[in-house]
Design an enzyme around this catalytic site. Sequence first.
Site, short mmCIF file in Angstrom:
data_model
loop_
_atom_site.label_atom_id
_atom_site.label_comp_id
_atom_site.label_asym_id
_atom_site.label_seq_id
_atom_site.Cartn_x
_atom_site.Cartn_y
_atom_site.Cartn_z
N THR A 1 32.42 30.90 46.63
CA THR A 1 33.33 31.33 47.71
C THR A 1 33.56 32.84 47.65
O THR A 1 33.76 33.47 48.70
CB THR A 1 34.67 30.56 47.70
N ASN A 2 33.54 33.43 46.45
CA ASN A 2 33.63 34.90 46.38
C ASN A 2 32.41 35.53 47.04
O ASN A 2 32.53 36.51 47.77
CB ASN A 2 33.72 35.36 44.92
N MET B 1 28.68 31.55 34.88
CA MET B 1 29.26 30.92 33.69
C MET B 1 28.40 31.07 32.44
O MET B 1 28.39 30.19 31.57
CB MET B 1 29.52 29.43 33.97
N ASN C 1 33.01 42.04 37.04
CA ASN C 1 33.35 40.62 36.96
C ASN C 1 34.71 40.40 37.59
O ASN C 1 35.58 41.28 37.54
CB ASN C 1 33.40 40.16 35.50
N HIS D 1 37.95 37.88 37.27
CA HIS D 1 38.50 36.90 36.34
C HIS D 1 39.80 36.34 36.93
O HIS D 1 40.65 37.11 37.39
CB HIS D 1 38.79 37.55 34.98
C1 GRF Z 1 36.52 32.29 40.48
O1 GRF Z 1 37.80 31.77 40.26
C2 GRF Z 1 36.26 33.48 39.59
O2 GRF Z 1 37.41 34.22 39.31
C3 GRF Z 1 35.75 32.83 38.35
O3 GRF Z 1 34.96 31.75 38.80
C4 GRF Z 1 35.43 31.32 40.07
C5 GRF Z 1 34.27 31.34 41.01
O4 GRF Z 1 34.57 30.75 42.23
N1 GRF Z 1 35.07 33.77 37.52
P1 GRF Z 1 33.55 30.80 43.46
O5 GRF Z 1 32.23 30.24 42.94
O6 GRF Z 1 33.40 32.23 43.88
O7 GRF Z 1 34.17 29.94 44.49
#
Ligand code: GRF
Length: 270
Positions: free
Chosen positions: A21-22, A132, A152, A154
């Site tokens: 989603t980011n 991850m 990154n 977080h």
């Molecule tokens: C987010 O909460 C980010 O902060 C963490 O992993 C999650 C990724 O979410 N590192 P998405 O895949 O961007 O929805």
Amino acid sequence: MRNLSAPRKLRLAVLISGGGTNLQAMIDRSHAGTLDAEIVAVLSDRAGAFGLKRAEKANIPAFHVDYAKPVELKTAQRLADLADLDRRQKILKNADPAERLARLAKLVTVEHEILRTLDSFRPDYVCLAGFMRLLTPYFIGRLNAGGPRILNIHPAILPSFPGSHGYEDTFEYGCKWGGVTVHFVDEGEDTGPIIAQAVYPVWPGDDIERVRTRGLSIEYEVYSQVINWLAGGYVAIQKDPNGNTRVEITDPKYAEILARWVQKACTPRE
Ligand code: GRF
């Protein structure tokens, strides 16, 4: 100081493992013209990551890198001095040196492949967005050779709650405010120089899903703002008297932007 020339659009590569989603927020903002960057490549360590589909839909080259592939110790040793990496690395806690070397060999081999792919897209920055995997000093050193280039996001206010469960840890601890951090990546886990942080309230009666949703919407905002600050030349990297890298945002609108984040996080209450 801000560059006087018009801000150039940054070239970003995004590394993901999941839903992305980011990544989607970056794609949307890039298309809308509110992100001073284009996403030139997306890489995932999971073949089935939905983020890869998001990239393909947006016509962004998307790649799966296979961390499960069998690896030869010798091949990895040709890429990097594994014993030296083992001395420098801070990510593998395993006490058995042979096991650490085998693990490093695996990581370095895949990272070499990632770097080759990245090199072909010439990204200015590599954005981790829910990626991850642990990164070795081999990968970080290669990308950061001319200055920090890995970002990154977080889901907590570092240095509180490092690791992969930022929202859960914030909520379970009973924090009244949670937050998000965008930082440069160094050789530790979630320890790199902080670029920006934003907070959100945890309301009475909240559950973890509401907290995560609130936090994520702030992540999108903060990550894209950091990218725009980088594109605009507003991110000053300095050494403090102890030799630690420190980041200062030089945007004259900094206070205004922070106030907007807080206000947005507090209202409306879902
Ligand atoms: C987010 O909460 C980010 O902060 C963490 O992993 C999650 C990724 O979410 N590192 P998405 O895949 O961007 O929805």
